[in-house]
Write a protein that holds these residues in place. Structure first.
Motif, PDB file in Angstrom:
ATOM      1  N   THR A  48       0.806  -1.221   0.000  1.00 12.24           N
ATOM      2  CA  THR A  48       0.000   0.000   0.000  1.00 12.24           C
ATOM      3  C   THR A  48       0.836   1.267   0.000  1.00 12.24           C
ATOM      4  O   THR A  48       0.412   2.294  -0.544  1.00 12.24           O
ATOM      5  CB  THR A  48      -0.938   0.012   1.224  1.00 12.24           C
ATOM      6  N   GLU A 290       1.450  11.740   5.844  1.00 14.04           N
ATOM      7  CA  GLU A 290       0.575  10.600   5.627  1.00 14.04           C
ATOM      8  C   GLU A 290       1.297   9.287   5.909  1.00 14.04           C
ATOM      9  O   GLU A 290       0.721   8.356   6.484  1.00 14.04           O
ATOM     10  CB  GLU A 290       0.056  10.610   4.192  1.00 14.04           C
ATOM     11  N   ARG A 294       0.109   6.550   8.782  1.00 15.69           N
ATOM     12  CA  ARG A 294      -0.214   5.143   8.522  1.00 15.69           C
ATOM     13  C   ARG A 294       0.634   4.201   9.374  1.00 15.69           C
ATOM     14  O   ARG A 294       0.125   3.241   9.949  1.00 15.69           O
ATOM     15  CB  ARG A 294       0.000   4.824   7.038  1.00 15.69           C
ATOM     16  N   SER A 297      -0.387   4.437  13.106  1.00 17.04           N
ATOM     17  CA  SER A 297      -1.653   3.784  13.431  1.00 17.04           C
ATOM     18  C   SER A 297      -1.481   2.287  13.620  1.00 17.04           C
ATOM     19  O   SER A 297      -2.259   1.649  14.336  1.00 17.04           O
ATOM     20  CB  SER A 297      -2.674   4.052  12.316  1.00 17.04           C
TER      21      SER A 297
END
Length: 337
Positions: A48, A290, A294, A297
């Motif tokens: 991803t 960003e 990610r 998290s």
């Protein structure tokens, strides 16, 4: 270094294994095979991160401090940046908070993961913590941005903090010590048991304040400075120290059956980790925000303990632990995919 353990001591096999693990690191012995250490460009780009974040053309240097958790966080960042297309220099393993911070400010590195409490007290020189983990992180982020043009990204979902531990199978009066506030009366009755092991940074930065907060004194002759990894083994043996500095996310607390003493005056506070970068670097590469969000998290407390365990107990390298994390979360592809 002496890793000998009395065979009559409960759990001595675990102590010996932990000691040999430290010895293997020190002597360069190879670790058991885990994930492949050198992922291909296709593997890195296949998750991803490669699909969603583009840092092509960026040239960035990643740093970290020298202990296990920091090395893993540094390697996670290194491979993530590569997955996003950046060219990365590996400068992980710097010796201590001040050196890592100076390297960041001077431009020798572009980023490293730091802890909010360290930023608040050591770098910004604040004496009183802010109540609340997120509140503390937000406060240090605001002040560091304003004063030093250092941006804090994330944060991660785990918090680390210092703690003091003893062996769980202690006998006699020592077995009745469950909180830090009990140390004062215990040391008055049993001064020979006031022995402590700690790494250089803790002894230099936290030890005096910790003793003042609890009105205790460890005699200088009964304080032992050693590598951080040896704190756990020494405390579990009860030799040369009954008490030692630990980090709360370290898997060796459980594996060596250590008891963390309750910090009932809240001297040590939980520190969320954040990716620190110079503000100019964040402005040049806004997608770093960003990427840090990610990764942060996915970096929960249980996850970080698992990754630390892979290295400190199972013999993996920081690279292998980082790749395991990135692959199992889909940030990069598995080699077979």
């Amino acid at each position: 270094m002496d890793f000998a353990v009395s065979p009559t001591h409960t759990g001595w096999q675990r102590l010996l294994a932990a000691g040999l693990s430290v010895l293997a690191v020190a002597t360069g012995c190879s670790a058991p095979a885990h994930d492949a250490v050198t992922p291909t460009a296709e593997t890195l780009a296949g998750g991803t991160i490669g699909k969603d974040i583009d840092l092509s053309g960026a040239q960035l240097a990643v740093g970290s401090k020298e202990f296990t958790e920091q090395k893993i966080l540094g390697k996670i960042m290194l491979y993530s940046l590569q997955a996003a297309g950046a060219t990365v220099m590996d400068r992980t393993g710097l010796s201590g908070s001040n050196i890592a911070r100076t390297a960041l400010k001077n431009g020798d590195i572009d980023m490293y993961w730091e802890y909010a409490g360290t930023g608040w007290s050591l770098f910004l020189k604040n004496e009183k913590p802010v109540v609340g983990m997120r509140e503390q992180f937000d406060a240090v982020a605001r002040e560091d941005e304003t004063r030093n043009q250092i941006t804090w990204l994330g944060p991660a979902k785990f918090g680390n903090q210092y703690a003091v531990a003893r062996r769980s199978d202690a006998t006699g009066p020592l077995a009745e010590v469950h909180s830090l506030s009990q140390l004062r009366d215990h040391f008055r009755q049993y001064p020979d048991e006031a022995t402590f092991c700690g790494a250089a940074e803790f002894l230099d930065r936290e030890f005096a304040g910790f003793q003042n907060a609890y009105d205790i004194r460890f005699p200088t002759s009964q304080v032992y400075q050693n590598d951080f990894a040896l704190n756990f083994v020494n405390a579990a043996k009860g030799s040369p120290c009954n008490f030692a500095e630990v980090f709360t996310t370290d898997a060796r607390i459980k594996s060596l059956d250590l008891k963390v003493l309750r910090d009932d005056r809240n001297y040590f506070f939980t520190q969320l980790a954040g990716l620190t970068v110079r503000s100019e670097t964040r402005e040049k590469y806004p997608q770093l925000g960003e990427l840090a969000r990610r990764l942060g998290s996915a970096l929960t407390e249980d996850t970080v303990i698992e990754l630390n365990s892979m290295v400190d107990l199972d013999g993996a390298t920081a690279d292998q632990a980082a790749l395991h994390f990135l692959r199992t979360r889909g940030f990069i592809a598995n080699p077979s995919v």
